[in-house]
Write an enzyme that holds these catalytic residues in place. Sequence first.
Site, PDB file in Angstrom:
ATOM      1  N   HIS A   1       0.827  -1.205   0.000  1.00  0.00           N
ATOM      2  CA  HIS A   1       0.000   0.000   0.000  1.00  0.00           C
ATOM      3  C   HIS A   1       0.864   1.259   0.000  1.00  0.00           C
ATOM      4  O   HIS A   1       0.450   2.297  -0.516  1.00  0.00           O
ATOM      5  CB  HIS A   1      -0.942  -0.010   1.211  1.00  0.00           C
ATOM      6  CG  HIS A   1      -2.054  -1.001   1.086  1.00  0.00           C
ATOM      7  ND1 HIS A   1      -2.103  -2.151   1.815  1.00  0.00           N
ATOM      8  CD2 HIS A   1      -3.141  -1.027   0.269  1.00  0.00           C
ATOM      9  CE1 HIS A   1      -3.184  -2.837   1.481  1.00  0.00           C
ATOM     10  NE2 HIS A   1      -3.828  -2.181   0.552  1.00  0.00           N
TER      11      HIS A   1
ATOM     12  N   ARG B   1     -10.003   5.708  -2.002  1.00  0.00           N
ATOM     13  CA  ARG B   1      -9.603   4.979  -0.795  1.00  0.00           C
ATOM     14  C   ARG B   1      -9.849   5.871   0.424  1.00  0.00           C
ATOM     15  O   ARG B   1      -8.990   6.648   0.816  1.00  0.00           O
ATOM     16  CB  ARG B   1      -8.132   4.590  -0.884  1.00  0.00           C
ATOM     17  CG  ARG B   1      -7.793   3.636  -2.028  1.00  0.00           C
ATOM     18  CD  ARG B   1      -6.308   3.291  -2.006  1.00  0.00           C
ATOM     19  NE  ARG B   1      -5.984   2.261  -2.967  1.00  0.00           N
ATOM     20  CZ  ARG B   1      -5.535   2.507  -4.205  1.00  0.00           C
ATOM     21  NH1 ARG B   1      -5.373   3.768  -4.604  1.00  0.00           N
ATOM     22  NH2 ARG B   1      -5.243   1.518  -5.025  1.00  0.00           N
TER      23      ARG B   1
ATOM     24  N   ARG C   1     -14.871   3.830  -1.485  1.00  0.00           N
ATOM     25  CA  ARG C   1     -14.799   2.587  -0.713  1.00  0.00           C
ATOM     26  C   ARG C   1     -14.804   2.919   0.775  1.00  0.00           C
ATOM     27  O   ARG C   1     -14.082   3.797   1.228  1.00  0.00           O
ATOM     28  CB  ARG C   1     -13.515   1.829  -1.072  1.00  0.00           C
ATOM     29  CG  ARG C   1     -13.360   0.505  -0.324  1.00  0.00           C
ATOM     30  CD  ARG C   1     -12.146  -0.258  -0.805  1.00  0.00           C
ATOM     31  NE  ARG C   1     -10.889   0.390  -0.414  1.00  0.00           N
ATOM     32  CZ  ARG C   1      -9.690  -0.014  -0.835  1.00  0.00           C
ATOM     33  NH1 ARG C   1      -9.598  -1.017  -1.686  1.00  0.00           N
ATOM     34  NH2 ARG C   1      -8.603   0.611  -0.439  1.00  0.00           N
TER      35      ARG C   1
ATOM     36  N   GLU D   1     -11.972  -9.581  -3.777  1.00  0.00           N
ATOM     37  CA  GLU D   1     -10.547  -9.581  -3.443  1.00  0.00           C
ATOM     38  C   GLU D   1     -10.033 -10.921  -2.948  1.00  0.00           C
ATOM     39  O   GLU D   1      -8.837 -11.062  -2.676  1.00  0.00           O
ATOM     40  CB  GLU D   1     -10.272  -8.530  -2.365  1.00  0.00           C
ATOM     41  CG  GLU D   1     -10.654  -7.119  -2.767  1.00  0.00           C
ATOM     42  CD  GLU D   1     -10.439  -6.133  -1.642  1.00  0.00           C
ATOM     43  OE1 GLU D   1      -9.330  -5.599  -1.547  1.00  0.00           O
ATOM     44  OE2 GLU D   1     -11.386  -5.909  -0.856  1.00  0.00           O
TER      45      GLU D   1
ATOM     46  N   ASN E   1      -4.761  -6.779  -6.532  1.00  0.00           N
ATOM     47  CA  ASN E   1      -3.595  -6.879  -5.644  1.00  0.00           C
ATOM     48  C   ASN E   1      -3.824  -7.938  -4.569  1.00  0.00           C
ATOM     49  O   ASN E   1      -3.021  -8.857  -4.391  1.00  0.00           O
ATOM     50  CB  ASN E   1      -3.301  -5.529  -4.990  1.00  0.00           C
ATOM     51  CG  ASN E   1      -3.113  -4.422  -6.010  1.00  0.00           C
ATOM     52  OD1 ASN E   1      -2.711  -4.676  -7.128  1.00  0.00           O
ATOM     53  ND2 ASN E   1      -3.413  -3.200  -5.620  1.00  0.00           N
ATOM     54  N   ASP E   2      -4.938  -7.805  -3.850  1.00  0.00           N
ATOM     55  CA  ASP E   2      -5.238  -8.792  -2.813  1.00  0.00           C
ATOM     56  C   ASP E   2      -5.691 -10.117  -3.413  1.00  0.00           C
ATOM     57  O   ASP E   2      -5.391 -11.187  -2.873  1.00  0.00           O
ATOM     58  CB  ASP E   2      -6.300  -8.257  -1.853  1.00  0.00           C
ATOM     59  CG  ASP E   2      -5.697  -7.458  -0.710  1.00  0.00           C
ATOM     60  OD1 ASP E   2      -4.559  -7.766  -0.308  1.00  0.00           O
ATOM     61  OD2 ASP E   2      -6.352  -6.512  -0.237  1.00  0.00           O
TER      62      ASP E   2
ATOM     63  N   ARG F   1       1.825  -9.738  -0.234  1.00  0.00           N
ATOM     64  CA  ARG F   1       2.019  -8.573  -1.102  1.00  0.00           C
ATOM     65  C   ARG F   1       3.019  -7.577  -0.511  1.00  0.00           C
ATOM     66  O   ARG F   1       3.515  -6.701  -1.203  1.00  0.00           O
ATOM     67  CB  ARG F   1       0.692  -7.863  -1.373  1.00  0.00           C
ATOM     68  CG  ARG F   1       0.031  -7.296  -0.156  1.00  0.00           C
ATOM     69  CD  ARG F   1      -1.312  -6.684  -0.459  1.00  0.00           C
ATOM     70  NE  ARG F   1      -1.206  -5.459  -1.224  1.00  0.00           N
ATOM     71  CZ  ARG F   1      -2.249  -4.706  -1.551  1.00  0.00           C
ATOM     72  NH1 ARG F   1      -3.466  -5.092  -1.193  1.00  0.00           N
ATOM     73  NH2 ARG F   1      -2.098  -3.593  -2.217  1.00  0.00           N
TER      74      ARG F   1
ATOM     75  N   CYS G   1      -9.777  -2.539 -10.359  1.00  0.00           N
ATOM     76  CA  CYS G   1      -9.150  -1.350  -9.788  1.00  0.00           C
ATOM     77  C   CYS G   1      -7.789  -1.635  -9.170  1.00  0.00           C
ATOM     78  O   CYS G   1      -7.176  -0.747  -8.583  1.00  0.00           O
ATOM     79  CB  CYS G   1     -10.068  -0.703  -8.747  1.00  0.00           C
ATOM     80  SG  CYS G   1     -10.394  -1.737  -7.310  1.00  0.00           S
TER      81      CYS G   1
END
Length: 411
Positions: free
Chosen positions: A59, A166, A202, A301, A324-325, A335, A372
């Site tokens: 992140h 975010r 989100r 995710e 990503n997740d 990650r 995304c």
Amino acid sequence: ILDVAGRILKILTGTGEKVKIPDKPFILAAEDLLPSDAAQLKYPEVLGIALQKGSIHSHTAILAGNKGIPAMVGLGSGLDAGADGKTAVLDGLEGLMYVDPDSETLKRMEEKKKEWERHKERVRNPQGRQKSPAGAKTVRICANVGSVEDVRAARANGAQGVGLLRSEVFYLESACAPDEESQYIFYRNALKEMEGQDVVIRTFDLGGDKQVPWLGLPREENPALGLRGIRLALARPDLLKTQLKALYRAGVDGGLRIMYPMITSVEEIHRLRALERETKHELARDGIPFAQNIPTGIMIETPAAALLSMELAREADFFSIGTNDLTQYTLASDRQSEIGDELNDTGCRAVFKLIEMTAESAHKAGIKVCICGEMAADTRFTKKFIEIGIDELSVSPGKIPELREAAETIL
């Protein structure tokens, strides 16, 4: 522990709570950075970030990218305190860092920078491009943002909307739980900046590597698999209801879409619907104007969410795939780890199968699906995403022009 220890050291040394910023632009070199530190950094005060540790999927790296700050991670012992105060160049295109470069290298890097700026201007300028023929598949290009400044950058780069705001960035920058009024102002300003275009906000995705001291979360052996995302929100309904009230109020003028992170079951959605009803009832009871029918979607995710996507699609207004997740959980690869970068083959067949399954479930249920995660910005996959019917790709503002050019070439 690292975050709290760092804050104590800053107080004891008199440097305060925030990262100390020198008077002139600089490259920030460090062993590692927490997302709460990265959230405070701004370009052009910080020209770039160079870290001994870290992962390109962390992140911290993503927040830096959203802010337009080049970041290099996993440099290891080659980066040490001896570089402090010296001239340096980060070449993000080649993944190289030059410390105390000679005049020839500096000249070469300056030319490379100018060529990159010219390239960005070419892809940013839409003049002379052909429009897609009638009936051709189309894909919306939207932006991932974390602040009102990011939203402005999204507009400047031609975003067709915000695919992911975010909201946890606002929480990471706060010394305590943000109140309803401050959140309302933040969301309203973000919506106004996009002038009626869709903005997907989100709900706070805290926990895991995104820790804030005021939450006082318990220690977990593996935070990525513990109390994070919607699990934390359901465990702290007071925080979620405060956020929902601010969102519903901000959504009066339109454009708002709400998205929940880390959903893994239909039961979680049912619990969220109950909280939504309670929140709206309280606003109505107090005579506060709010938006009644805001579309609400969920993030896919985890493999569980992808496998249950047919059932989840009946409950949600839209899907957004967080690659990503999804990649981390599918490949059992952290990650945050440098080792994970070698294992995280984002184009692997397993991840693509889950993406295809999710897209098919969404379209059968008549809802749209967005990607995304960082995978959305990788132009090697753009053609494949369009072929399987992805409706929207959302990336950091600076990556929009190049992605749009790639998509238009395919269409």
